[in-house]
Design a protein around this motif. Structure first.
Motif, mmCIF file in Angstrom:
data_model
loop_
_atom_site.group_PDB
_atom_site.id
_atom_site.type_symbol
_atom_site.label_atom_id
_atom_site.label_comp_id
_atom_site.label_asym_id
_atom_site.label_seq_id
_atom_site.Cartn_x
_atom_site.Cartn_y
_atom_site.Cartn_z
ATOM 1 N N CYS A 82 0.841 -1.195 0.000
ATOM 2 C CA CYS A 82 0.000 0.000 0.000
ATOM 3 C C CYS A 82 0.877 1.247 0.000
ATOM 4 C CB CYS A 82 -0.893 -0.011 1.237
ATOM 5 S SG CYS A 82 -2.011 1.401 1.257
ATOM 6 N N LYS A 136 -0.534 4.303 0.663
ATOM 7 C CA LYS A 136 -1.337 5.377 1.238
ATOM 8 C C LYS A 136 -0.759 5.972 2.523
ATOM 9 C CE LYS A 136 -5.085 5.634 -1.459
ATOM 10 N NZ LYS A 136 -4.526 4.955 -2.617
ATOM 11 N N PHE A 137 -0.041 5.191 3.284
ATOM 12 C CA PHE A 137 0.579 5.677 4.527
ATOM 13 C C PHE A 137 -0.409 6.352 5.480
ATOM 14 C CE2 PHE A 137 4.180 4.999 1.765
ATOM 15 C CZ PHE A 137 5.108 4.420 2.621
ATOM 16 N N CYS A 138 -1.503 5.689 5.772
ATOM 17 C CA CYS A 138 -2.354 6.150 6.869
ATOM 18 C C CYS A 138 -1.475 6.135 8.119
ATOM 19 C CB CYS A 138 -3.547 5.223 7.047
ATOM 20 S SG CYS A 138 -4.547 5.115 5.558
ATOM 21 N N VAL A 186 1.008 -1.415 7.356
ATOM 22 C CA VAL A 186 1.082 -2.131 6.080
ATOM 23 C C VAL A 186 2.111 -1.542 5.099
ATOM 24 C CG1 VAL A 186 -0.240 -2.681 3.978
ATOM 25 C CG2 VAL A 186 -1.161 -3.256 6.216
ATOM 26 N N PRO A 187 2.152 -0.212 4.894
ATOM 27 C CA PRO A 187 3.127 0.304 3.924
ATOM 28 C C PRO A 187 4.572 -0.017 4.312
ATOM 29 C CG PRO A 187 1.476 1.954 4.404
ATOM 30 C CD PRO A 187 1.287 0.852 5.405
ATOM 31 N N ARG A 247 -5.897 10.052 5.703
ATOM 32 C CA ARG A 247 -6.755 9.242 4.834
ATOM 33 C C ARG A 247 -6.954 9.897 3.460
ATOM 34 N NH1 ARG A 247 -7.701 4.106 5.277
ATOM 35 N NH2 ARG A 247 -9.858 4.280 4.608
HETATM 36 S S1 SF4 Z 1 -5.069 1.526 6.388
HETATM 37 FE FE1 SF4 Z 1 -3.016 0.782 5.825
HETATM 38 S S2 SF4 Z 1 -3.387 -0.625 4.134
HETATM 39 FE FE2 SF4 Z 1 -5.263 0.615 4.365
HETATM 40 S S3 SF4 Z 1 -4.997 2.340 2.969
HETATM 41 FE FE3 SF4 Z 1 -4.186 3.013 4.956
HETATM 42 S S4 SF4 Z 1 -2.000 2.551 4.879
HETATM 43 FE FE4 SF4 Z 1 -2.962 1.387 3.247
#
Ligand code: SF4
Length: 423
Positions: free
Chosen positions: A134, A136-138, A143-144, A256
């Motif tokens: 991923c 996105k780096f929330c 995960v990233p 987000r």
């Molecule tokens: S929550 Fe984690 S896996 Fe989901 S979009 Fe955000 S960074 Fe990516």
């Protein structure tokens, strides 16, 4: 796709310790390597022993702890297989499947050699990994860092695997990815395919009755995907679309990259495309800096959208993520209070959704035999567990079922025969 992690918890006697080691051996060729952390295991085996008093109860309470772990992993786009092996599995097999339906495999003692065959074919409902990582780096998410950048598998490889799964008996496939709707796979024509196009290609496979995908990021819901929801009948009208919070301030602190109104608009677009669509979501309560007013906005969003199901968690800092060291960490008691309030509301909505299903006739994909003789259990389009009196020949088929009663975790239905349906 890297090593899969195997967590084995062995109870009891020396024979079990031996069996546990053999289980690890036989699963190694399938790519499983032992881990000490159940949280991120791809497969968990409870290797049980009946000698001690209350052995079965211990197994059930362990399963109670594993259930949210499995749900969380699933919503991180990963699959977690849960197996119960050993003497308790042999003595209580039926009870385990009834009380903990998320258990995938039940194996008697000294049958570890059967693990590879039971862990590999996936039954009526199969999972197919199409995307990993991923970008996105929330700020709350590992995960990233742990899974790295987004990478998609080529379309041709996915289609070949889907065909194989269908040939092995799968009738439903759930496409998995940490951020599955960011899928950008190399197409057979040399171009790049998004998830919407991939779904259309998979829908052509004969014998594949249902498609789902998880987990999605709202920002990656593009026009092609919305169109797939409108036009592809095999794509189920049930979408897990995490929002995490209803407050713009918190969403921004979470990185987000969308506001609450953007999410509302996306839900609206999907509802226009597929009026019978229902949603599930993930929520984090007590994110650093979340005020009472922010939390009230989450409740307001939930009331407005109306979820069929949802997962909600107290914020818990993941080491190495930006949010772990943010100012304004919320005391646990406040988090617990907010979580209880949110879960009460989500629980009401889920019950209301199930109650509203009563009297409807929905297609059910029968997956396995039920607890009682002559009964089959399957899933509605909305992933509701449905049981009904039905002959074994209806296993793996889509059958019209009239829903007649709602239990806490499942619905009871009656198979609508062809004659009735025509009447
Ligand atoms: S929550 Fe984690 S896996 Fe989901 S979009 Fe955000 S960074 Fe990516």
């Amino acid at each position: 796709m890297g090593k899969k992690k195997l967590y084995i918890k062995t109870y009891g006697c020396q024979m079990n310790v031996y069996d546990g080691a053999r289980m690890a051996d036989v699963l190694a060729p399938l790519g499983y390597a032992p881990t000490a952390a159940p949280e991120d295991a791809d497969m968990i085996i409870l290797n049980t022993c009946h000698i001690r008093e209350k052995a079965a109860e211990k197994v059930f309470s362990e399963l109670g702890r594993l259930r949210p772990l499995k749900a969380r992993r699933q919503h991180e786009g990963a699959r977690m297989i849960v197996a119960v092996a050993g003497c308790v599995a042999q003595a209580e097999g039926a009870e385990i499947l009834a009380r903990a339906p998320f258990v995938d495999i039940v194996l008697g003692p000294q049958t570890y050699h059967r693990l590879p065959e039971t862990a590999a074919p996936q039954g009526v409902s199969a999972f197919l990994s199409v995307q990993e990582g991923c970008d996105k780096f929330c700020t709350f998410c590992v995960v990233p860092y742990t899974r790295g950048a987004e990478a998609s598998r080529p379309v041709a490889a996915i289609i070949a695997e889907a065909r194989r799964l269908v040939a092995q008996g799968a009738r439903e496939i759930t496409l998995l990815g940490q951020n599955v709707n960011a899928f950008r796979g190399a197409g057979p024509d040399g171009g790049v395919s998004g998830l919407g196009r991939l779904i259309r290609a998979l829908a052509e496979i004969e014998g594949l009755l249902r498609l789902r995908y998880t987990t999605s990021h709202p920002l990656d819901v593009d026009d092609e995907l919305v169109a797939a929801h409108r036009e592809v009948a095999t794509l189920m009208p049930f979408l897990h679309l995490p929002v995490q919070s209803g407050s713009d301030r918190v969403l921004q602190a979470m990185n987000r990259r969308h506001g609450a109104d953007d999410y509302r608009r996306i839900v609206e677009r999907l509802r226009r495309a597929r009026p019978d669509i229902a949603f599930s979501s993930d929520f984090i309560v007590g994110f650093p800096g979340e005020s009472d007013a922010d939390f009230a906005e989450t409740l307001a969003l939930v009331r407005e959208i109306g979820y069929a199901q949802a997962f909600s968690f107290k914020y818990s800092p993941r080491p190495g993520t930006p949010a772990a060291t943010m100012a304004g960490q919320i005391p646990d008691a406040v988090k617990a209070e907010r979580l209880a309030e949110l879960q009460a509301l989500l629980g009401e909505q889920q019950q209301a959704f199930n109650a509203a299903s009563i009297g409807r006739t929905l297609p059910v994909l029968f997956e396995k035999r039920g607890r009682r003789p002559g009964q089959l259990v399957g899933r509605s389009p909305y992933l509701q567990a449905v049981h009904a009196a039905a002959p074994d020949r209806l296993l793996r088929s889509l059958v019209s079922v009239r829903l007649v009663a709602a239990m806490p975790n499942s619905l009871a239905g009656e198979v609508v025969t062809k004659d009735e349906a025509a009447a």
